[in-house]
Design an enzyme around this catalytic site. Sequence first.
Site, mmCIF file in Angstrom:
data_model
loop_
_atom_site.group_PDB
_atom_site.id
_atom_site.type_symbol
_atom_site.label_atom_id
_atom_site.label_comp_id
_atom_site.label_asym_id
_atom_site.label_seq_id
_atom_site.Cartn_x
_atom_site.Cartn_y
_atom_site.Cartn_z
ATOM 1 N N ASN A 208 0.849 -1.202 0.000
ATOM 2 C CA ASN A 208 0.000 0.000 0.000
ATOM 3 C C ASN A 208 0.878 1.244 0.000
ATOM 4 O O ASN A 208 2.106 1.140 0.014
ATOM 5 C CB ASN A 208 -0.950 -0.028 1.208
ATOM 6 C CG ASN A 208 -0.189 -0.116 2.518
ATOM 7 O OD1 ASN A 208 0.487 0.823 2.918
ATOM 8 N ND2 ASN A 208 -0.265 -1.267 3.175
ATOM 9 N N ASP A 278 -4.577 -6.432 5.157
ATOM 10 C CA ASP A 278 -5.607 -7.267 5.777
ATOM 11 C C ASP A 278 -5.531 -8.709 5.269
ATOM 12 O O ASP A 278 -5.935 -9.631 5.956
ATOM 13 C CB ASP A 278 -6.999 -6.694 5.486
ATOM 14 C CG ASP A 278 -7.236 -5.393 6.247
ATOM 15 O OD1 ASP A 278 -6.632 -5.237 7.327
ATOM 16 O OD2 ASP A 278 -7.999 -4.543 5.759
ATOM 17 N N LYS A 288 9.125 -17.206 -10.009
ATOM 18 C CA LYS A 288 8.463 -16.098 -10.699
ATOM 19 C C LYS A 288 7.361 -16.631 -11.623
ATOM 20 O O LYS A 288 7.597 -17.576 -12.389
ATOM 21 C CB LYS A 288 9.507 -15.319 -11.507
ATOM 22 C CG LYS A 288 8.974 -14.047 -12.100
ATOM 23 C CD LYS A 288 10.029 -13.347 -12.934
ATOM 24 C CE LYS A 288 9.352 -12.272 -13.766
ATOM 25 N NZ LYS A 288 10.105 -11.942 -14.960
#
Length: 394
Positions: A208, A278, A288
């Site tokens: 974030n 969360d 990958k």
Amino acid sequence: MNNKHILLGISGGIAAYKSCELVRLLKKQGHNVTVAMSRSAAEFVAPLTFQALSGNPVLTDTHHNESGGNGMAHINLTREADIFLIAPATANTIAKTANGIADNLLTNLAVARKCPMAVAPAMNVEMWHNPANQRNIKQLISDGITVFQPASGEQACGETGVGRMLEAAELADLLPDLWTEKRLQNKKILITAGATFEAIDPVRGITNISSGQMGMALARACRAAGAEVTLIYGQLQTALPAALYHAEQAISADTMYQAVHKHIGGQDAFISVAAVADYKVKNSSSQKLKKDGSGTPPVIELAENPDILASVAALPNPPFCVGFAAESENVLEYARAKRLRKNIPMLVANQVSQTMGKATNQITLIDDAQETSFPESSKQQAAEEIVKRLAELL
Ligand code: CTP
């Protein structure tokens, strides 16, 4: 906190170049800076450089009166200043200060001082460890002078070891501690900060936009108020504060949970600033992920992360818990509900668009007794308000 008059003494060492940046940073913090230099310091950096950076005349001679007063600058300067910092302080200047010798402007200022004094030593590693120098450093400390202990590393002389002056940013970070009220003396405070990162594969993840600035400001404010600060941090887009008791990186919510519970015993307060994801990726890949050419994107399954703050608040003898609520709408309503749901005594409410990734914030402090909104300010000022209320409640 930020309108101090700082008298910056510069003695003759190569670290004088760092003091140019120090003046700039102190000015940026809002302080008035007056520079006094020894003659040998002026061999390293021209007084004009410090004049331009500080916006004040630079003094270099004990009896040379640059500002047209009574010719007593070596007495007057520490009467006008809130703090006298010598940075860099050479072994020679330290030795003279420790023994009350006053043979140039800086040492006269030290002997005649009325304001608190600090030194940031800078010297070769052998000079630093020399018994006479160590004796002098002890003497300064017992005379009430703050010594910003030098760092270890590569030195200008080519040797490696202790003796490097702290960086300008570290000194600018630590200096305000000298005039900050010790509201949290003997308190142990654990802080989480920054953004967590949940791996999708070795190169991608979910995170974030938290920069970590609010958490760093709180760590700094708690340290300045005398607390022993343990910091657990995720991803940061800002520098770590200097001189914390312990700082440890924990990138994912799970590792942050483990780190917090490892250090939580014996803490007086827990301030949960981190923007914790969360959810984590249930099916994260150790290799990958490759496009398989089918045009169908991979499905990312999510699993819930532990709520670190709620888990600490639920401990049998929890520390005083402070939570944050960054909301994009209905800020106070959601924040009040979050405080009750997580069962925490104090919560800092803020609006996402006003805080995340920014240097400023507009906060509301909510606790059992009151709800107080503060005007928009720097995150450092907001952190100081949180510390004030936390100290009252502790
Ligand atoms: N927090 C935490 N662990 C989590 C999620 C949040 O410790 N897994 C803490 C944060 O550090 C903050 C407070 O809980 O102090 C509130 O975080 P926030 O993300 O605003 O709230 P959530 O509990 O995640 O609720 P929502 O996402 O529904 O707003």
